[in-house]
Structure formats: structure tokens, C-alpha cells
Design a protein around this motif. Sequence first.
Motif, short mmCIF file in Angstrom:
data_model
loop_
_atom_site.label_atom_id
_atom_site.label_comp_id
_atom_site.label_asym_id
_atom_site.label_seq_id
_atom_site.Cartn_x
_atom_site.Cartn_y
_atom_site.Cartn_z
N HIS A 50 -9.14 -2.08 -12.14
CA HIS A 50 -8.26 -2.53 -13.57
C HIS A 50 -6.81 -2.11 -13.60
O HIS A 50 -6.76 -1.07 -13.54
N LEU A 51 -6.11 -3.18 -13.34
CA LEU A 51 -4.64 -2.77 -13.41
C LEU A 51 -3.89 -3.57 -14.34
O LEU A 51 -4.38 -4.56 -14.89
N TYR A 52 -2.80 -2.82 -14.77
CA TYR A 52 -1.92 -3.47 -15.77
C TYR A 52 -0.57 -3.75 -15.02
O TYR A 52 0.00 -3.02 -14.46
N GLN B 127 6.46 7.25 -3.91
CA GLN B 127 5.66 6.29 -3.00
C GLN B 127 5.47 4.90 -3.97
O GLN B 127 5.09 5.29 -5.27
N VAL B 128 5.87 3.73 -3.55
CA VAL B 128 5.50 2.62 -4.36
C VAL B 128 4.14 1.85 -3.50
O VAL B 128 4.65 1.63 -2.31
N GLU B 129 3.49 1.59 -4.03
CA GLU B 129 2.18 0.89 -3.22
C GLU B 129 2.59 -0.70 -3.93
O GLU B 129 2.49 -1.06 -4.96
N PHE B 130 2.02 -1.44 -2.73
CA PHE B 130 2.17 -3.00 -2.83
C PHE B 130 0.64 -3.56 -2.66
O PHE B 130 -0.17 -3.20 -1.68
N ARG B 131 0.35 -4.33 -3.59
CA ARG B 131 -0.86 -5.11 -3.48
C ARG B 131 -1.07 -6.52 -3.71
O ARG B 131 0.16 -7.08 -4.13
N THR B 132 -1.85 -7.07 -3.00
CA THR B 132 -1.84 -8.78 -2.97
C THR B 132 -3.01 -9.26 -3.69
O THR B 132 -4.15 -8.53 -3.92
N GLY C 73 3.92 -4.45 -7.18
CA GLY C 73 4.40 -3.02 -7.07
C GLY C 73 3.94 -2.10 -7.89
O GLY C 73 4.04 -2.43 -9.20
N HIS C 74 3.42 -1.02 -7.62
CA HIS C 74 2.92 0.02 -8.48
C HIS C 74 3.18 1.34 -8.06
O HIS C 74 3.23 1.82 -7.03
N ALA C 75 3.71 2.19 -8.98
CA ALA C 75 4.11 3.62 -8.75
C ALA C 75 3.61 4.53 -9.71
O ALA C 75 3.92 4.68 -11.09
N GLY C 76 2.92 5.56 -9.59
CA GLY C 76 2.10 6.43 -10.41
C GLY C 76 1.60 5.74 -11.65
O GLY C 76 0.88 4.84 -11.71
N VAL D 157 12.13 1.09 -13.24
CA VAL D 157 10.73 1.02 -13.84
C VAL D 157 9.83 2.10 -12.67
O VAL D 157 8.92 2.94 -13.40
N TRP D 158 10.08 2.06 -11.46
CA TRP D 158 9.09 2.83 -10.67
C TRP D 158 9.74 4.51 -10.40
O TRP D 158 8.98 5.25 -9.76
N GLY D 159 10.49 4.73 -11.17
CA GLY D 159 11.17 6.28 -11.19
C GLY D 159 12.09 6.50 -9.87
O GLY D 159 12.02 7.56 -9.64
N LEU D 160 12.26 5.43 -9.04
CA LEU D 160 13.12 5.82 -7.98
C LEU D 160 14.58 6.14 -8.27
O LEU D 160 15.18 6.95 -7.38
#
Length: 219
Positions: free
Chosen positions: A3-5, A32-37, A116-119, A148-151
Amino acid sequence: MKHLYLQQGNLDVESFIDTRAAMKNFECKGKQVEFRTVTGEVAGAHKRSDTIVSGSGGGGSTYNGHGYTSPVQISSKIVVKQEFFLKPADGNQIPVQLSDEDIPLSDRQNMTMISGHAGNAVGKWTHLVNHDAALYWKLGDVGAHAVVWGLVRNPLFSFLIGVAIWIAIGYAVSGSVGFIGMVAFWVYEWINLRNVSKALRNHFDELGREMLRKDAVSS
């Protein structure tokens, strides 16, 4: 399934994204930023346009019949909002709303959305890949994604830090030295934002090309 937001534009949606369909991560300064499809069929695709009107000017002053009034300036901007459902083969329909994007889509096209998701940061849509058209679009502003991702720091926060440096050094040494320190910090932050945005933009292109290469291999 996890479950993701996800958030894009003005829409907040809770979606079931297949976290196993992961892509190459983006790494920057230990973060790190994770990318999902998620891939599926488009349904209910439609667009609407909102007009945002803003104005400025009209101020001024008079004294004894003399004075001035600044001219009123009115500007408008048309924002295209695109909405559709993505129907994965074995999952729930995912509502998608894209703001300030104008992408040609039609129902029943095969499409992939990349997020894209980071933390603990809110997930953001980053790509729309139309497999039937063999095209991809990058979504949103890479600089805003980086914040947004804190980079990188929020520009407002960087501005306030710069002012604080000016005040602190000005009090301890001199105002001119403090001013130089403030400007130097702002330049450093701008260069950092530019470099991170460029690297992130290149990574986005790499992910888009990767999806199209997979299509070419499978066909």
C-alpha cells in the motif's frame, strides 16, 4: 502488493502498486529514490482546462490633487488537467490525475506509470509511458521532485538560511562580509539544485528509454 501513497498535481490517491516491478534507483549524496511501475489499460481518459486569473498594480497615492496610480495588469494562465483510470491485469483500478500536462491518450491503450519514492516522502508520478505509441513523457518539474524527496533544500529555506548567515556574520564581523557570505551560500545552493536536477533529468530519460527497450525486445 504494498500500500503506497501517491500524489501528482492537486490529487492525492492511495493506490496498490506492485513494488516488485522496480527500476534502477537514483542515488545522490547518500540518499536514494526508488522507482516503481504499474502497467495497465487506460479507461475513462478525459481532459479539462482551468483558467487562473491574477492581477497586480492599481496602487498609488495623491496629495492636493497631485499623485500617481500604477496601471492595473491582468494575466491569465490555462492549466490542463488530465484524468483517467489505469486498469492493471490483476489489480485494482488506479485513478490518475495529471496537472499542467497535455498528453495524447485514448481508452484501451497499454500504458505504464512510473512513480518515485524516497523514505517517508510522498510518492510522485514521474513518467507516463505509452507502449502502443512507443513514447514516454516525463511528469512534473525535476527540481520540485528533488525538493520533495529531500535531495535539495527547499528554496525558501535556503533563502532564510542565507539571511541568517548575513545577520550572524554581520553581527560578529561586518555587514559587508556577511552579505558576501549570504550571496556565496545562495550561489552554492543554486549550483547544487542545478546539478541535482540535471542528474535527475538524465536518470528520468534513462528510465523512459529502458521501458521502450523492453517493448522492443518483447516484440
